[in-house]
Design a protein around this motif. Structure first.
Motif, PDB file in Angstrom:
ATOM      1  N   ARG A  80       0.863  -1.295   0.099  1.00  0.00           N
ATOM      2  CA  ARG A  80       0.161   0.145   0.009  1.00  0.00           C
ATOM      3  C   ARG A  80       0.867   1.286   0.041  1.00  0.00           C
ATOM      4  N   ASP A  81       2.091   1.266   0.787  1.00  0.00           N
ATOM      5  CA  ASP A  81       2.669   2.539   0.924  1.00  0.00           C
ATOM      6  C   ASP A  81       3.471   2.816  -0.508  1.00  0.00           C
ATOM      7  N   ALA A  90       1.099   4.380  -2.993  1.00  0.00           N
ATOM      8  CA  ALA A  90       0.576   5.696  -2.595  1.00  0.00           C
ATOM      9  C   ALA A  90       1.897   6.569  -2.888  1.00  0.00           C
ATOM     10  N   GLN A  91       3.108   6.024  -2.576  1.00  0.00           N
ATOM     11  CA  GLN A  91       3.966   6.843  -3.104  1.00  0.00           C
ATOM     12  C   GLN A  91       4.378   7.119  -4.275  1.00  0.00           C
TER      13      GLN A  91
END
Lengths: 188, 453, 263
Positions: B31-32, B35-36
């Motif tokens: 997820r990170d 999103a990044q």
């Protein structure tokens, strides 16, 4: 009082001040350049095959080669006749996509291009045809298209069906097609 | 058994807990990464939050607009004030269609209403078609995660239940083999089923259409093979316009699994000619939540489960320890609204670390609501009397300087002179941790003597 | 108040700072169990040229009751706190968690206005040093390998550093200060800001999960071969210390004030 009325009454009874909607949302957030490259990269991530071809005829030819002696289905608007009567038992299907989204490899498929709503899900191997001219950058741009919700049914497809429900091991081919190939028609 | 006791049981299997923790943490990391890649990530979250807040503030207007458009599209709309009515509406549709067996794709709402159990009592069998849900259904247990229903299981568990129920080769634990076996068995169900039930991810007021997101294609296989489609949605699923979907579709799967979009994002607006489409719009406690200034914003939830994956408590205690339809941090603020007595332990199953609020794509202040639920439940008398007594003593001691000084002195003295009074197995701190040293002098005692420094 | 007009440089502005009334708030558990942390904080602020009051009779911020669902019982605690700490320009504390509680929840029927201003004037030690004092040099030496534990309330509540979940530019007030310490080697655990599992009464009511969370923090720090774990929250460290000692680990805990004050 009907449940409908009761629910609406309850909502009205606790109505707050109107919270503001954001000002107009942008029509696009990703840059337009290199849409084709972005799209192809997105496809590689989801395990979608991409074939860059120069015409619709070339695309259907490739499809027929792949289908070989298996049952196949050629969607409305594409040259050729399909080989089967029961769409649910199709091995290979080729359908015309309306546009593709570069950020996530999704292709919009409208109901009238499916022939039968079940085809894109029931066929074992799905081929989607998209013109390079019909690529958009992201979902904001996609949802500004009139095509969305225009017909009774429409779907973004962004890869072969998949699941990781067993110990998080990725398995391609859950309930939908076992493979997805995109036939990208270039304009030059 | 409360959450703490169930969690202790889960943790007892250290290897499995470590796997559970690491696997879900990996999903949080994905997820990170997703999103990044979007510089506008935080902007998207703000938009999503604002759109949902606006919709909730005019929910009656949008529900009516949605209903009007849906009816014009040929959809049959039903309203249910609670789970029981929801189940009765569906039972009636099924009986009208002489349906005894049907397929259903993932819908947390039907779980919330205990639809399967209800239909069973009237002789109708529901086949869950999401692979994870099918696995837990065959094991006769509830999902432990709203996006990954069988995340608490290992492939051996799946192999075992498939051997028993689907005739799998004993000992074959290959995920691909097991998935194909389920595919084959469920395809028969799809082809035979006259009715398909689905959930709804988003309902669009301006078009009267709904959006369903899946990776497996099971919802669409069910709906498009069946003659009757029943879609069930909570009143909070609405969005005003289709252009708002751009924001939510970009956030939903990136938050859930790190994918940029689900494989299938299906837009149903009209039934296929000659077929039926029903929509059941359900309240079941949501208007009560809407009335509460403290807890209203929990209705913004889009069920991505990002808060599950990031929650260090969830990762180490497993979904079943929550004993609620929706587990994890969001479940801990939704469940007490339905049954405060049963779920009074859930808002306490958190360290209030705040990670849940940070990953939430619609910016629900989950950890603040956990804190507020603690106050609400305590004031309603749902916490143990022994705890209340302890808190009263503590509040007195900490509110009076003399009492505080004496208690501190006595406490430290006891810890030094009679450590076994405190260092024993009845002290939950001491079970797996040493007590801090007890200095002879508190800082304030020291300062009194040395304030000239 | 004059505070807003002052720009506190490093040591050139000591005079201005001297006009400011600063109170040290030492939370109950530090007062009772970790007096050395309190002393280090006190001497650190003195070292920075400040005159600091330690109002006598201070007890607790009220968080233990509030976070357990008994905020309504913390009235006497709040009244006591507000009475003791009113009239100061800054209230500084070496515990991020307690500071967060004051900022978010302090209220008092007896002194509502005072409570309101105390909420705004209470600072965690490292944010006070970076944001108000703007400390950019420090006479401190700590030649050790130190793992940073980012306590949740300081991180996600007081925003003392960038958070791994949000996609915003990274920064860290505690790390910024630790870089001023000579000889120190700083490292982070793999999961850079996961909760340690202390969580107030959570650590006893959810003992199994709490310890399991603490153990994972510790194993990541051990993988980094740290000698010390530091934090601006002693409550996290108390919990980690308990586990470290039980397993007889050579790793020790040290509050950030002790490191910043080490010469």
């Amino acid at each position: 009082m009907s449940s409908r009325q009761q629910i609406l009454e309850r909502i009205r009874a606790v109505r707050q001040n109107e919270q503001k909607l954001p000002d107009e949302l942008p029509k696009r957030m990703l840059p337009l350049e290199e849409l084709r490259e972005r799209f192809i990269v997105s496809c590689s991530i989801t395990g979608t095959g991409v074939h860059v071809l120069s015409s619709m005829e070339e695309a259907t030819f490739l499809f027929m080669q792949k289908a070989g002696s298996c049952s196949f289905y050629i969607g409305p608007g594409l040259p050729g006749n399909n080989s089967i009567e029961d769409p649910v038992r199709t091995d290979y299907a080729i359908l015309k996509g309306e546009f593709g989204v570069a950020e996530n490899n999704a292709v919009w498929l409208k109901e009238s291009s499916m022939g039968d709503r079940v085809i894109p899900f029931a066929s074992l191997h799905l081929y989607l045809l998209v013109s390079e001219d019909d690529l958009v950058a992201d979902m904001h741009e996609a949802y500004h298209k009139d095509l969305i919700f225009q017909e009774g049914f429409g779907v973004f497809i962004a890869g072969p069906s998949k699941t990781a429900d067993i110990e998080q091991s990725l398995v391609i081919g859950a309930h939908g097609p076992l493979s997805l190939d995109i036939l990208l028609i270039t304009n030059h | 058994m409360n959450h703490a006791e169930k969690a202790e049981r889960f943790i007892a299997d250290k290897q499995r807990t470590a796997w559970h923790d690491e696997t879900l943490w990996f999903i949080r990391s994905k997820r990170d990464t997703a999103a990044q890649k979007l510089p506008e990530w935080e902007q998207l979250r703000n938009w999503a939050s604002d759109i949902k807040a606006h919709t909730l503030s005019r929910l009656d207007v949008y529900l009516e607009e949605f209903e009007r458009n849906a009816i014009a599209n040929g959809i049959i709309v039903h309203w249910a004030k609670d789970g029981e009515e929801h189940n009765q509406i569906i039972e009636k549709i099924l009986k009208d269609n002489q349906c005894k067996r049907l397929v259903k794709s993932k819908s947390m709402l039907t779980e919330e209403c205990h639809l399967n159990a209800h239909l069973k009592t009237v002789g109708i069998e529901v086949i869950d078609t999401d692979l994870g849900e099918r696995i837990v259904q065959l094991r006769d247990e509830p999902p432990s995660h709203i996006v990954l229903p069988a995340i608490h299981l290992k492939k051996k568990d799946v192999s075992d239940v498939f051997t028993e129920k689907l005739g799998a080769t004993p000992g074959n634990e290959d995920p691909e083999y097991l998935t194909r076996l389920a595919r084959k068995s469920l395809r028969e169900e799809f082809l035979q089923s006259e009715v398909a039930i689905t959930g709804v991810n988003f309902a669009i007021a301006e078009t009267g259409g709904i959006v369903i997101c899946t990776n497996e294609g099971n919802a669409d296989m069910g709906v498009n093979n069946a003659r009757v489609h029943i879609a069930c949605m909570g009143i909070e699923k609405l969005l005003p316009k289709k252009e708002h979907l751009g924001v939510f579709i970009r956030l939903l799967t990136r938050s859930a699994t790190g994918q940029p979009i689900t494989i299938y994002t299906s837009h149903y607006r009209k039934p296929k000619p000659g077929k039926e489409m029903h929509l059941v719009i359900v309240d079941n406690g949501r208007t009560r939540q809407l009335a509460s200034d403290d807890f209203r914003s929990s209705l913004k939830c889009i069920r991505c489960a990002a808060c599950f994956n990031t929650c260090p408590v969830y990762r180490r205690s497993g979904g079943h320890s929550y004993d609620a339809v929706v587990a994890g941090p969001i479940g801990s603020i939704l469940s007490p609204n339905y049954d405060p007595k049963k779920h009074a332990d859930l808002p306490f199953a958190s360290t209030l670390c705040g990670s849940c609020s940070n990953v939430c794509p619609v910016k629900i202040d989950i950890h603040d609501q956990l804190w507020k639920w603690r106050q609400t439940l305590t004031q309603q008398g749902y916490t143990p009397a022994s705890k209340t007594l302890m808190m009263r003593v503590m509040a007195f001691m900490l509110g009076h300087r003399g009492a505080y000084a004496i208690a501190g002195k006595i406490g430290r003295w006891t810890l030094r002179q009679f450590p076994q009074l405190i260092r024993n197995r009845w002290n939950p701190w001491y079970r797996q941790r040493e007590m801090p040293d007890a200095p002879k002098e508190s800082f304030q005692e020291w300062f009194k003597k040395h304030q000239k420094i | 108040m004059m505070v807003t007009t002052c720009s506190f440089g490093k040591f050139g502005l000591v005079k201005k700072i001297l006009q400011v009334k600063i109170a040290l708030f030492i939370p109950c558990y530090i007062d009772q169990f970790y007096p050395d942390v309190a002393k280090a904080t006190y001497f650190l602020l003195k070292k920075l040229g400040l005159s600091v009051d330690v109002p006598s009779g201070q007890t607790c911020c009220g968080q233990p009751m509030a976070n357990s669902g008994y905020n309504h019982l913390s009235a006497s605690c709040n009244k006591h706190f507000t009475g003791i700490f009113q009239g100061y320009d800054f209230i500084v504390s070496p515990s991020a968690s307690c500071v967060l509680h004051i900022r978010e929840h302090l209220s008092s029927d007896n002194y509502p206005d005072q409570a309101e201003s105390i909420r705004k004037q209470t600072f965690e030690l490292t944010e006070f040093m970076t944001d108000i004092l703007k400390v950019d040099q420090l006479n401190a030496r700590f030649p050790h390998r130190v793992g940073i534990h980012q306590g949740c309330h300081g991180l996600r509540g007081l925003h003392l550093a960038g958070m791994s979940e949000t996609m915003l530019p990274p920064f860290s007030k505690p790390e910024q200060l630790l870089h001023l310490v000579s000889g120190i080697e700083i490292c982070y655990p793999e999961r850079i800001d996961e909760c340690c599992g202390f969580g107030g009464s959570f650590c006893v009511f959810e003992e199994a999960v709490s310890v399991s969370m603490g153990e994972s923090r510790i194993s990541e720090h051990e993988k980094n071969q740290v000698e010390f774990i530091t934090s601006n929250d002693m409550s996290c460290l108390m919990h980690l210390e308990g586990i470290l000692k039980r397993k007889k680990s050579p790793v020790r805990v040290k509050h950030i004030a002790e490191i910043l004050n080490q010469e």
